[in-house]
Design a protein around this motif. Sequence first.
Motif, PDB file in Angstrom:
ATOM      1  N   GLY A 161       0.834  -1.197   0.000  1.00 41.64           N
ATOM      2  CA  GLY A 161       0.000   0.000   0.000  1.00 41.64           C
ATOM      3  C   GLY A 161       0.865   1.241   0.000  1.00 41.64           C
ATOM      4  O   GLY A 161       2.085   1.178   0.147  1.00 41.64           O
ATOM      5  N   PRO A 162       0.213   2.391  -0.156  1.00 36.10           N
ATOM      6  CA  PRO A 162       0.962   3.649  -0.200  1.00 36.10           C
ATOM      7  C   PRO A 162       1.598   3.983   1.145  1.00 36.10           C
ATOM      8  O   PRO A 162       1.440   3.269   2.127  1.00 36.10           O
ATOM      9  N   GLU A 163       2.298   5.093   1.159  1.00 44.61           N
ATOM     10  CA  GLU A 163       3.028   5.510   2.352  1.00 44.61           C
ATOM     11  C   GLU A 163       2.095   5.779   3.531  1.00 44.61           C
ATOM     12  O   GLU A 163       0.946   6.155   3.358  1.00 44.61           O
ATOM     13  N   SER A 164       2.643   5.543   4.712  1.00 39.02           N
ATOM     14  CA  SER A 164       2.001   5.897   5.974  1.00 39.02           C
ATOM     15  C   SER A 164       0.669   5.187   6.200  1.00 39.02           C
ATOM     16  O   SER A 164      -0.300   5.794   6.641  1.00 39.02           O
ATOM     17  N   VAL A 165       0.647   3.885   5.937  1.00 38.57           N
ATOM     18  CA  VAL A 165      -0.558   3.086   6.231  1.00 38.57           C
ATOM     19  C   VAL A 165      -0.292   2.048   7.316  1.00 38.57           C
ATOM     20  O   VAL A 165      -1.163   1.249   7.631  1.00 38.57           O
ATOM     21  N   GLY A 166       0.921   2.042   7.867  1.00 41.28           N
ATOM     22  CA  GLY A 166       1.236   1.151   8.971  1.00 41.28           C
ATOM     23  C   GLY A 166       1.943  -0.137   8.598  1.00 41.28           C
ATOM     24  O   GLY A 166       1.999  -1.065   9.403  1.00 41.28           O
ATOM     25  N   LYS A 167       2.517  -0.204   7.402  1.00 42.77           N
ATOM     26  CA  LYS A 167       3.161  -1.447   6.959  1.00 42.77           C
ATOM     27  C   LYS A 167       4.336  -1.845   7.842  1.00 42.77           C
ATOM     28  O   LYS A 167       4.446  -3.003   8.247  1.00 42.77           O
ATOM     29  N   THR A 168       5.211  -0.911   8.146  1.00 42.70           N
ATOM     30  CA  THR A 168       6.412  -1.241   8.913  1.00 42.70           C
ATOM     31  C   THR A 168       6.057  -1.679  10.326  1.00 42.70           C
ATOM     32  O   THR A 168       6.577  -2.684  10.822  1.00 42.70           O
ATOM     33  N   THR A 169       5.178  -0.962  10.973  1.00 45.73           N
ATOM     34  CA  THR A 169       4.764  -1.338  12.324  1.00 45.73           C
ATOM     35  C   THR A 169       4.114  -2.708  12.310  1.00 45.73           C
ATOM     36  O   THR A 169       4.429  -3.569  13.148  1.00 45.73           O
ATOM     37  N   LEU A 170       3.232  -2.946  11.359  1.00 43.37           N
ATOM     38  CA  LEU A 170       2.560  -4.239  11.256  1.00 43.37           C
ATOM     39  C   LEU A 170       3.571  -5.348  10.954  1.00 43.37           C
ATOM     40  O   LEU A 170       3.484  -6.442  11.524  1.00 43.37           O
ATOM     41  N   ALA A 171       4.544  -5.087  10.096  1.00 45.73           N
ATOM     42  CA  ALA A 171       5.564  -6.097   9.775  1.00 45.73           C
ATOM     43  C   ALA A 171       6.322  -6.509  11.035  1.00 45.73           C
ATOM     44  O   ALA A 171       6.543  -7.705  11.273  1.00 45.73           O
ATOM     45  N   ARG A 172       6.699  -5.534  11.841  1.00 44.80           N
ATOM     46  CA  ARG A 172       7.413  -5.843  13.092  1.00 44.80           C
ATOM     47  C   ARG A 172       6.542  -6.672  14.032  1.00 44.80           C
ATOM     48  O   ARG A 172       7.016  -7.637  14.644  1.00 44.80           O
ATOM     49  N   GLU A 173       5.283  -6.273  14.164  1.00 45.67           N
ATOM     50  CA  GLU A 173       4.367  -6.989  15.066  1.00 45.67           C
ATOM     51  C   GLU A 173       4.133  -8.417  14.592  1.00 45.67           C
ATOM     52  O   GLU A 173       4.106  -9.347  15.406  1.00 45.67           O
ATOM     53  N   LEU A 174       3.958  -8.602  13.300  1.00 47.33           N
ATOM     54  CA  LEU A 174       3.745  -9.945  12.759  1.00 47.33           C
ATOM     55  C   LEU A 174       4.986 -10.807  12.940  1.00 47.33           C
ATOM     56  O   LEU A 174       4.892 -11.988  13.298  1.00 47.33           O
ATOM     57  N   ALA A 175       6.148 -10.232  12.688  1.00 46.57           N
ATOM     58  CA  ALA A 175       7.392 -10.987  12.866  1.00 46.57           C
ATOM     59  C   ALA A 175       7.543 -11.427  14.316  1.00 46.57           C
ATOM     60  O   ALA A 175       7.919 -12.572  14.586  1.00 46.57           O
ATOM     61  N   ASP A 176       7.225 -10.552  15.244  1.00 49.97           N
ATOM     62  CA  ASP A 176       7.275 -10.922  16.659  1.00 49.97           C
ATOM     63  C   ASP A 176       6.281 -12.040  16.960  1.00 49.97           C
ATOM     64  O   ASP A 176       6.623 -13.019  17.612  1.00 49.97           O
ATOM     65  N   HIS A 177       5.066 -11.894  16.487  1.00 50.22           N
ATOM     66  CA  HIS A 177       4.021 -12.884  16.757  1.00 50.22           C
ATOM     67  C   HIS A 177       4.382 -14.264  16.208  1.00 50.22           C
ATOM     68  O   HIS A 177       4.192 -15.271  16.884  1.00 50.22           O
ATOM     69  N   TYR A 178       4.881 -14.299  14.986  1.00 48.39           N
ATOM     70  CA  TYR A 178       5.196 -15.580  14.333  1.00 48.39           C
ATOM     71  C   TYR A 178       6.638 -16.022  14.594  1.00 48.39           C
ATOM     72  O   TYR A 178       7.077 -17.020  14.040  1.00 48.39           O
ATOM     73  N   GLN A 179       7.344 -15.288  15.415  1.00 46.47           N
ATOM     74  CA  GLN A 179       8.732 -15.590  15.757  1.00 46.47           C
ATOM     75  C   GLN A 179       9.562 -15.833  14.488  1.00 46.47           C
ATOM     76  O   GLN A 179      10.209 -16.861  14.319  1.00 46.47           O
ATOM     77  N   THR A 180       9.484 -14.852  13.624  1.00 45.81           N
ATOM     78  CA  THR A 180      10.170 -14.921  12.343  1.00 45.81           C
ATOM     79  C   THR A 180      10.843 -13.584  12.064  1.00 45.81           C
ATOM     80  O   THR A 180      10.928 -12.731  12.950  1.00 45.81           O
ATOM     81  N   VAL A 181      11.301 -13.418  10.863  1.00 47.09           N
ATOM     82  CA  VAL A 181      11.940 -12.170  10.457  1.00 47.09           C
ATOM     83  C   VAL A 181      11.048 -11.433   9.473  1.00 47.09           C
ATOM     84  O   VAL A 181      10.142 -12.019   8.884  1.00 47.09           O
ATOM     85  N   TYR A 182      11.319 -10.159   9.329  1.00 47.68           N
ATOM     86  CA  TYR A 182      10.630  -9.399   8.288  1.00 47.68           C
ATOM     87  C   TYR A 182      11.679  -8.683   7.455  1.00 47.68           C
ATOM     88  O   TYR A 182      12.789  -8.417   7.922  1.00 47.68           O
ATOM     89  N   VAL A 183      11.295  -8.406   6.225  1.00 41.95           N
ATOM     90  CA  VAL A 183      12.176  -7.692   5.302  1.00 41.95           C
ATOM     91  C   VAL A 183      11.711  -6.241   5.265  1.00 41.95           C
ATOM     92  O   VAL A 183      10.603  -5.952   4.813  1.00 41.95           O
ATOM     93  N   PRO A 184      12.538  -5.323   5.739  1.00 36.47           N
ATOM     94  CA  PRO A 184      12.149  -3.917   5.727  1.00 36.47           C
ATOM     95  C   PRO A 184      12.236  -3.322   4.320  1.00 36.47           C
ATOM     96  O   PRO A 184      12.792  -3.919   3.414  1.00 36.47           O
ATOM     97  N   GLU A 185      11.703  -2.142   4.195  1.00 36.31           N
ATOM     98  CA  GLU A 185      11.810  -1.383   2.949  1.00 36.31           C
ATOM     99  C   GLU A 185      13.220  -0.794   2.893  1.00 36.31           C
ATOM    100  O   GLU A 185      13.526   0.168   3.596  1.00 36.31           O
TER     101      GLU A 185
END
Length: 179
Positions: A8-32
């Motif tokens: 999605g476009p800028e400032s929709v919460g992707k980075t915050t959500l990516a971090r939260e999901l990675a924590d929840h699933y005990q995995t890694v995320y790929v940042p922008e």
Amino acid sequence: MLTICLYGPESVGKTTLARELADHYQTVYVPEVARDLITSNHLTSDDYARIAVAQAEAMRAAAPLANRVLICDTDLLTTQLYATVYGVVHPPILDQLAAQEHFNAYFLLNTDVPWVADGLRDLGHRRAELFALFEQALRERGRAYTLVSGADYAQRRALVMNEIDKLLAQSLSESNSTS
């Protein structure tokens, strides 16, 4: 391994959500990775090529570290869209790498959350237009997606987690039936 794209476009919460999901699933995320490579939105075709190569490499490097799910904060379709929005010709490597990308699921995050300026984000006044472009790009490419809307971030996160859980269960079921 499932690959998930928060899109999605800028400032929709992707980075915050990516971090939260990675924590929840005990995995890694790929940042922008573009955020580490650029200091303004005045980019050349060469800049977009550099971003594309770095983003693809970040995905390749993160994949072996993932635990069942790899969460991606962006994709190269996004890079293509921003090149177009800023009037920059796509370098061939960007289009080549974007064509090779594959995600098991796209989550299109709506712009119905507050826009936050951060020095690079400069298109807050065009959010509705950009959201329509992002959605159109998925449809034109035949990519299925889940729309994530609503101003309640916890509900947004719960929706995405529910969909990922379904995909994980389906993947486990398919792997058990082939064993």
